[in-house]
Scaffold this motif. Structure first.
Motif, PDB file in Angstrom:
ATOM      1  N   PHE A 198       0.675  -4.416  11.821  1.00 16.72           N
ATOM      2  CA  PHE A 198       1.281  -5.131  10.703  1.00 16.72           C
ATOM      3  C   PHE A 198       2.810  -5.073  10.777  1.00 16.72           C
ATOM      4  CE2 PHE A 198       2.956  -5.051   6.345  1.00 16.72           C
ATOM      5  CZ  PHE A 198       2.596  -6.335   5.960  1.00 16.72           C
ATOM      6  N   LEU A 199       3.345  -3.939  11.184  1.00 16.21           N
ATOM      7  CA  LEU A 199       4.805  -3.788  11.265  1.00 16.21           C
ATOM      8  C   LEU A 199       5.371  -4.387  12.552  1.00 16.21           C
ATOM      9  CD1 LEU A 199       5.264  -0.091   9.989  1.00 16.21           C
ATOM     10  CD2 LEU A 199       5.688  -2.197   8.696  1.00 16.21           C
ATOM     11  N   GLY A 200       4.488  -4.876  13.419  1.00 14.44           N
ATOM     12  CA  GLY A 200       4.934  -5.479  14.682  1.00 14.44           C
ATOM     13  C   GLY A 200       5.499  -4.447  15.643  1.00 14.44           C
ATOM     14  N   LEU A 201       4.956  -3.218  15.589  1.00 17.23           N
ATOM     15  CA  LEU A 201       5.492  -2.149  16.427  1.00 17.23           C
ATOM     16  C   LEU A 201       4.833  -2.083  17.797  1.00 17.23           C
ATOM     17  CD1 LEU A 201       5.789   0.739  13.799  1.00 17.23           C
ATOM     18  CD2 LEU A 201       7.587  -0.788  14.629  1.00 17.23           C
ATOM     19  N   GLY A 202       3.791  -2.880  17.983  1.00 18.64           N
ATOM     20  CA  GLY A 202       3.157  -2.920  19.300  1.00 18.64           C
ATOM     21  C   GLY A 202       1.910  -2.085  19.401  1.00 18.64           C
ATOM     22  N   TYR A 203       1.396  -1.988  20.612  1.00 22.98           N
ATOM     23  CA  TYR A 203       0.122  -1.351  20.890  1.00 22.98           C
ATOM     24  C   TYR A 203       0.302  -0.370  22.046  1.00 22.98           C
ATOM     25  CZ  TYR A 203      -4.534  -0.873  22.849  1.00 22.98           C
ATOM     26  OH  TYR A 203      -5.694  -0.363  23.352  1.00 22.98           O
ATOM     27  N   PRO A 204      -0.306   0.787  22.049  1.00 19.14           N
ATOM     28  CA  PRO A 204      -1.155   1.329  20.987  1.00 19.14           C
ATOM     29  C   PRO A 204      -0.334   1.801  19.786  1.00 19.14           C
ATOM     30  CG  PRO A 204      -0.960   2.918  22.784  1.00 19.14           C
ATOM     31  CD  PRO A 204      -0.222   1.683  23.218  1.00 19.14           C
ATOM     32  N   GLY A 205      -0.951   1.683  18.608  1.00 15.96           N
ATOM     33  CA  GLY A 205      -0.220   1.855  17.365  1.00 15.96           C
ATOM     34  C   GLY A 205       0.252   3.260  17.055  1.00 15.96           C
ATOM     35  N   GLY A 206      -0.578   4.262  17.337  1.00 14.70           N
ATOM     36  CA  GLY A 206      -0.231   5.643  16.980  1.00 14.70           C
ATOM     37  C   GLY A 206       1.102   6.080  17.564  1.00 14.70           C
ATOM     38  N   PRO A 207       1.237   6.010  18.901  1.00 18.46           N
ATOM     39  CA  PRO A 207       2.505   6.434  19.498  1.00 18.46           C
ATOM     40  C   PRO A 207       3.679   5.568  19.023  1.00 18.46           C
ATOM     41  CG  PRO A 207       0.789   6.249  21.163  1.00 18.46           C
ATOM     42  CD  PRO A 207       0.216   5.713  19.903  1.00 18.46           C
ATOM     43  N   THR A 241      -3.564  -0.588   2.786  1.00 24.63           N
ATOM     44  CA  THR A 241      -3.311  -1.698   1.861  1.00 24.63           C
ATOM     45  C   THR A 241      -1.988  -1.482   1.113  1.00 24.63           C
ATOM     46  OG1 THR A 241      -5.687  -1.811   1.591  1.00 24.63           O
ATOM     47  CG2 THR A 241      -4.388  -3.078   0.019  1.00 24.63           C
ATOM     48  N   SER A 242      -1.712  -0.253   0.723  1.00 23.05           N
ATOM     49  CA  SER A 242      -0.445   0.044   0.024  1.00 23.05           C
ATOM     50  C   SER A 242       0.753  -0.287   0.896  1.00 23.05           C
ATOM     51  CB  SER A 242      -0.307   1.523  -0.239  1.00 23.05           C
ATOM     52  OG  SER A 242      -0.961   1.972  -1.201  1.00 23.05           O
ATOM     53  N   HIS A 246       3.491  -3.029  -0.074  1.00 24.44           N
ATOM     54  CA  HIS A 246       4.891  -2.624  -0.223  1.00 24.44           C
ATOM     55  C   HIS A 246       5.811  -3.507   0.628  1.00 24.44           C
ATOM     56  CE1 HIS A 246       8.127   0.217  -1.219  1.00 24.44           C
ATOM     57  NE2 HIS A 246       8.597  -0.135  -0.024  1.00 24.44           N
ATOM     58  N   VAL A 247       5.386  -3.742   1.865  1.00 29.06           N
ATOM     59  CA  VAL A 247       6.242  -4.533   2.770  1.00 29.06           C
ATOM     60  C   VAL A 247       6.318  -5.991   2.293  1.00 29.06           C
ATOM     61  CG1 VAL A 247       6.535  -5.349   5.148  1.00 29.06           C
ATOM     62  CG2 VAL A 247       5.817  -2.992   4.725  1.00 29.06           C
ATOM     63  N   ARG A 248       5.222  -6.502   1.740  1.00 29.54           N
ATOM     64  CA  ARG A 248       5.241  -7.887   1.238  1.00 29.54           C
ATOM     65  C   ARG A 248       6.169  -8.002   0.038  1.00 29.54           C
ATOM     66  NH1 ARG A 248      -0.908  -9.279   2.512  1.00 29.54           N
ATOM     67  NH2 ARG A 248      -0.531  -9.951   4.662  1.00 29.54           N
ATOM     68  N   LYS A 249       6.194  -6.959  -0.794  1.00 28.59           N
ATOM     69  CA  LYS A 249       7.039  -6.963  -1.990  1.00 28.59           C
ATOM     70  C   LYS A 249       8.507  -6.734  -1.634  1.00 28.59           C
ATOM     71  CE  LYS A 249       4.633  -5.138  -5.766  1.00 28.59           C
ATOM     72  NZ  LYS A 249       4.369  -3.890  -6.486  1.00 28.59           N
ATOM     73  N   ALA A 256      11.374   1.659   9.985  1.00 31.34           N
ATOM     74  CA  ALA A 256      11.368   3.090  10.309  1.00 31.34           C
ATOM     75  C   ALA A 256      11.004   3.915   9.070  1.00 31.34           C
ATOM     76  CB  ALA A 256      12.737   3.505  10.837  1.00 31.34           C
ATOM     77  N   ASP A 257      11.535   3.513   7.889  1.00 29.54           N
ATOM     78  CA  ASP A 257      11.210   4.239   6.658  1.00 29.54           C
ATOM     79  C   ASP A 257       9.727   4.078   6.309  1.00 29.54           C
ATOM     80  OD1 ASP A 257      13.774   5.112   6.425  1.00 29.54           O
ATOM     81  OD2 ASP A 257      14.358   3.758   4.774  1.00 29.54           O
ATOM     82  N   VAL A 258       9.211   2.853   6.501  1.00 27.64           N
ATOM     83  CA  VAL A 258       7.787   2.629   6.205  1.00 27.64           C
ATOM     84  C   VAL A 258       6.938   3.481   7.145  1.00 27.64           C
ATOM     85  CG1 VAL A 258       5.907   0.917   6.149  1.00 27.64           C
ATOM     86  CG2 VAL A 258       8.204   0.264   5.390  1.00 27.64           C
ATOM     87  N   ALA A 259       7.267   3.458   8.451  1.00 26.95           N
ATOM     88  CA  ALA A 259       6.491   4.229   9.433  1.00 26.95           C
ATOM     89  C   ALA A 259       6.531   5.718   9.086  1.00 26.95           C
ATOM     90  CB  ALA A 259       7.049   3.993  10.835  1.00 26.95           C
TER      91      ALA A 259
END
Ligand code: KG4
Ligand code: ZN
Length: 357
Positions: A198-207, A241-242, A246-249, A256-259
């Protein structure tokens, strides 16, 4: 059959014979892992001593699709498995005649991917005239910690956090497991992967989230900690979902803060419940396992919590937390010792569950 003796901190393994298969400290097992997107082979002696371990990750092949494509995974396993096995044997500096058994993941996982490993393992066992051992991938994750700390004592609580599972397991003995808690919706790794996408950070998501979080403020956004104060089950779907809401709002919010804030919420819940579980069962040790156990914040907080609670905590290396074949060979050694060889007509079981008490 000789019986195993456990003396204090030291486990003395005597020779055990099950179905005419002798299993002891020198039994050399070739482990094979192909359940998802890692093709891996390893040689482990006596259940604890890693002689060689090779892993080829298919991450680059799947990255453009944003997730593992089962058909591509199976084909890549076909190409990579033989070279990985050959490399493991060469790196071990042994000849194939030294191998006493072949252990392979039979589930859970992607059926086509599993079948590549299972077929190869059976073919090698037949060719070398040695036992074949079918291994449960989740049980193997429980054994990863023992490869680095064979002195771990029971009862042990394992927090197993991967892309498909989030579980707190009590290991009462080898092969004796009790489920203390698990996720009622998304797995922790799945939440990391979905938020990263969702944040467009790429794959794989965890790292990717882990890296992004390093330059964010973990207190910037107070995301919910679902079920924090109740029981030992987990829920991560509301958190995901939160994050989206939050990002939509707040479209200008720093990724970085969201992550960092998302990661802090996941880790808070994981370590709080792991501590609670260990205290409830009077565990002599607490260990981490599964891919999410590679997370930097989780590793840091886990050790702090263990120190605060006076619990013996053990953190396996990142290589052993993520999918590898050394843990398959280790779990295979214990299974061969307790149950003997697996019949060659056994198949692949995509939905295999952990055997519970
Ligand atoms: O155990 P694993 O290698 O494969 C299975 O699911 O069996 O776990 C993969 C999961 C993925 O969801 C991945 O995003 C997550 O582990 N993961 C991480 C990190 N490294 C891998 N999650 C958070 N932080 C990490 N550093
Ligand atoms: Zn895994």
């Amino acid at each position: 059959m000789t019986v195993n003796e456990t003396t204090g901190n030291e486990t003395t393994v005597n020779e055990t014979t099950v179905n005419e298969t002798t299993v002891n400290e020198t039994t050399m097992i070739l482990g094979i892992e192909t359940s998802c997107d890692e093709t891996a082979a390893a040689l482990v002696m006596g259940g604890y001593d890693v002689i060689s371990s090779t892993v080829s990750s298919q991450v680059d092949l799947h990255a453009q699709f944003g997730g593992v494509v089962p058909e591509i995974a199976s084909r890549a396993h076909l190409d990579l498995l033989n070279p990985m096995i050959a490399l493991a044997v060469v790196e071990a500096g042994i000849s194939e005649e030294r191998i006493d058994a072949v252990a392979c993941t039979v589930g859970p996982g992607l059926v086509g991917a599993l079948l590549v490993g299972v077929s190869a393992a059976k073919a090698l066992a037949l060719t070398w005239d040695v036992p074949f051992v079918g291994v449960n991938h989740m049980e193997a994750h429980l054994y990863a910690a023992f490869l680095e700390d064979p002195t771990l004592e029971f009862p042990l609580v394992v927090l197993l956090v991967s892309g498909g599972h989030t579980m707190l397991i009590e290991m009462r003995n080898h092969g004796e497991y009790r489920m203390l808690g698990q996720t009622i919706d998304d797995a922790a790794g799945e939440a990391f992967d979905k938020v990263a996408r969702f944040l467009g950070l790429g794959y794989p998501g965890g790292p990717a989230v882990d890296r992004e979080a390093m330059h964010g403020d973990s207190e910037a956004i107070r995301f919910p900690r679902a079920m924090l104060n109740e029981g030992l089950n987990f829920s991560f779907s509301g958190l995901k979902t939160s994050v989206i809401n939050h990002v939509r709002k707040h479209p200008d919010v720093s990724a970085a803060d969201v992550a960092a804030s998302f990661q802090a919420a996941v880790v808070d819940v994981l370590v709080t419940k792991a501590r609670r579980a260990a205290e409830q069962v009077g565990a002599r040790g607490l260990v981490l396992g599964g891919g999410v156990a590679a997370n930097s914040l989780l590793r840091e907080r886990f050790l702090t919590v263990c120190t605060d609670a006076g619990i013996h905590g053990f953190l396996p290396s990142r290589e052993l937390c993520t999918d590898n074949a050394a843990m398959i060979a280790a779990a295979g050694w214990h299974r061969l010792r307790s149950d003997g060889p697996t019949a060659l007509d056994a198949g692949a079981y995509p939905n295999l569950r952990l055997p519970l008490l």
